[in-house]
Design a protein around this motif. Structure first.
Motif, short mmCIF file in Angstrom:
data_model
loop_
_atom_site.label_atom_id
_atom_site.label_comp_id
_atom_site.label_asym_id
_atom_site.label_seq_id
_atom_site.Cartn_x
_atom_site.Cartn_y
_atom_site.Cartn_z
N THR A 2 27.49 44.97 46.16
CA THR A 2 27.07 43.60 45.91
C THR A 2 25.55 43.47 45.96
O THR A 2 24.85 44.30 46.52
N ASN A 71 41.42 41.77 49.07
CA ASN A 71 40.79 40.82 48.16
C ASN A 71 40.54 41.47 46.79
O ASN A 71 39.42 41.51 46.29
N GLY A 72 41.62 42.02 46.23
CA GLY A 72 41.52 42.58 44.90
C GLY A 72 41.16 44.05 44.90
O GLY A 72 41.00 44.68 45.96
N ARG A 127 34.70 35.33 49.90
CA ARG A 127 35.57 36.28 49.21
C ARG A 127 35.51 36.16 47.69
O ARG A 127 35.85 37.12 46.98
N ALA A 128 35.08 35.04 47.18
CA ALA A 128 34.97 34.90 45.72
C ALA A 128 33.85 35.78 45.15
O ALA A 128 33.82 36.02 43.93
N SER A 129 32.98 36.27 46.02
CA SER A 129 31.83 37.04 45.54
C SER A 129 31.99 38.55 45.66
O SER A 129 31.12 39.29 45.22
N TRP A 130 33.08 39.01 46.26
CA TRP A 130 33.27 40.44 46.43
C TRP A 130 34.72 40.83 46.16
O TRP A 130 35.62 39.99 46.16
N SER A 131 34.92 42.12 45.98
CA SER A 131 36.26 42.62 45.70
C SER A 131 36.49 43.90 46.51
O SER A 131 35.58 44.72 46.68
N GLU A 421 31.51 44.25 43.85
CA GLU A 421 31.10 42.95 43.30
C GLU A 421 32.31 42.34 42.59
O GLU A 421 33.03 43.02 41.86
N ALA A 422 32.54 41.05 42.85
CA ALA A 422 33.65 40.37 42.16
C ALA A 422 33.38 40.32 40.66
O ALA A 422 32.25 40.15 40.22
N ARG A 423 34.45 40.52 39.91
CA ARG A 423 34.31 40.46 38.46
C ARG A 423 34.40 39.02 37.99
O ARG A 423 35.27 38.26 38.40
N SER A 424 33.50 38.64 37.12
CA SER A 424 33.48 37.27 36.63
C SER A 424 34.51 37.09 35.52
O SER A 424 35.00 38.05 34.95
#
Length: 424
Positions: A2, A71-72, A127-131, A421-424
């Motif tokens: 991240t 978280n994914g 959690r919306a910002s990482w995976s 990094e969370a995928r957009s």
């Protein structure tokens, strides 16, 4: 990995929870529990982690607690804190000092658990910002060297997944705000031994009719001090400490036995072998010199392996710390003669370890106000550390705030550095 922007965003919520984290820390500090019997502590930690939305399992390897947040897709990051205390009578005079006679959080493990819970709160909210998967391990019995292995032997990885990295931190007796980490061999191996020397007791007025184990033990203590000074080369390192000596019940009774407890620190197998052999040779020779009929008995109290930090993992994590705290706050403490079992998790999983230390003492303790200047003075040998209460002493007193803020920031930063990094 991240971005720093993501880390900064996650840390934005820290100020709003600092008060409740401080309260939790003070409660843990006031109710310390010894290694392996951390029942109240484990319950408090499990309740907090459950309230944060983590999947919590208790009684892992005894009193261990595991909290998982899946978280994914992405890396599994093991974040670890220990929570056992020490058999020390606290003498800090703090309003929240230990209420348990003879037991104290004298090594900062209450701070470790508190900071990890704070990080779990921030990471859960972000959690919306990482995976990936957070595998939070709250470990008992670090002080005996049995806690980490106990959780591993209880099928930790089979039950909760094998991590890609192990992250752990420890309080340090340096000014609050400083972060230290060392690549390679970072902490020493420990061998703790109990040695019982057998004499022949009798009346204190007739020592000639006895083989006095007190004199035998005293001579052994002095001779043991020559191992490091006379048998270990100057470019190598070892520590031999006699931490306990017990014998007798009354002034005019010469006892049959005397007990020594030794703590040995080494960094290489070769030096460890030489030191242990020297200890055995000396205790036997002193017993023979005293005319003892029986050879001393030696048993192992506990043992820790050398702890090794992965160089690439440390470089990556310390780089993130520099971006968050400022590069002038990040330093290399070198290898320490303290020991740790956090590395057991990484060794058992076959993954890198990243272990660092964060300062928790008020700069005023060192007679200054600038942590960076104090660090330079420490490195330069300009300060007398005998006046600074450190870990395993009755006066060890981390400054609650901002030490908690620093510890939470460090663990959150490290975790996000290794999560995806969370995928957009």
């Amino acid at each position: 990995m991240t971005s720093i922007q993501t880390i900064t965003s996650a840390l934005a919520g820290l100020d709003s929870i600092r008060g409740e984290l401080a309260d939790f820390y003070r409660d843990l500090h006031a109710h310390p529990e010894l290694s392996g019997v951390e029942f109240r502590t484990a319950d408090q930690v499990a309740r907090q982690a459950t309230a944060l939305g983590y999947q919590v399992t208790t009684e892992i390897g005894g009193t261990g607690v595991v909290a998982v947040l899946a978280n994914g897709p992405g890396p599994t990051v093991l974040v670890r804190a220990d929570f056992d205390a020490l058999p020390i009578q606290e003498a800090t005079g703090l309003p929240y000092q230990s209420r348990i006679d003879g037991v104290m959080h004298a090594c900062g493990h209450d701070m470790h658990a508190t900071c990890l819970l704070g990080a779990l709160k921030l990471l859960g909210d972000a959690r919306a910002s990482w995976s990936g998967t957070l595998l939070a391990v709250f470990q008992p019995a670090e002080e005996t060297g049995r806690g980490a292995q106990g959780m591993i032997d209880d099928d930790l990885f089979a039950r909760f997944g094998t991590p890609d990295i192990v992250l752990a931190q420890h309080t340090a007796p340096v000014p609050v705000g400083l972060i230290g980490g060392h690549s390679g061999i970072a902490a020493a191996a420990t061998d703790a031994l109990r040695i019982v020397m057998h004499g022949h007791g009798g009346h204190g007025s007739r020592p000639e009719a006895t083989v006095d184990p007190v004199v035998m033990a005293a001579a052994t203590v002095m001779r043991l001090q020559t191992i490091v000074s006379r048998e270990i080369a100057a470019d190598e390192a070892a520590v031999v400490t006699v931490g306990a000596m017990r014998a007798g019940t009354k002034d005019n009774i010469i006892p049959d036995d005397a007990e020594l407890q030794l703590n040995i620190r080494t960094f290489t197998p070769e030096v460890r072998t030489r030191v242990l052999a020297a200890v055995d040779r000396i205790v036997r020779a002193e017993a023979a010199a005293a005319g003892a009929q029986w050879a001393p008995d030696t048993s192992v109290i506990d043992a820790f392996p050398v702890m090794v930090n992965d160089a690439d993992a440390m470089r990556r994590t310390l780089g993130a710390f520099g971006a968050v705290f400022g590069n002038d706050k990040v330093f290399d403490p070198g290898r320490i003669t303290g020991s740790e079992d956090a590395g057991n998790f990484a060794t058992a999983a076959g993954v890198p370890l990243c272990y660092w230390m964060f300062g928790v003492l008020d700069p005023a303790v060192f007679g200054g106000s600038d942590p960076v200047q104090i660090l330079h003075d420490l490195i330069g040998g300009k300060l007398d550390l005998k006046t600074v209460p450190g870990p395993h002493t009755a006066g060890y007193a981390p400054v609650v705030d901002p030490a908690i803020k620093v510890g939470v920031t460090a663990m959150t930063t490290a975790a996000l550095t290794w999560l995806g990094e969370a995928r957009s």
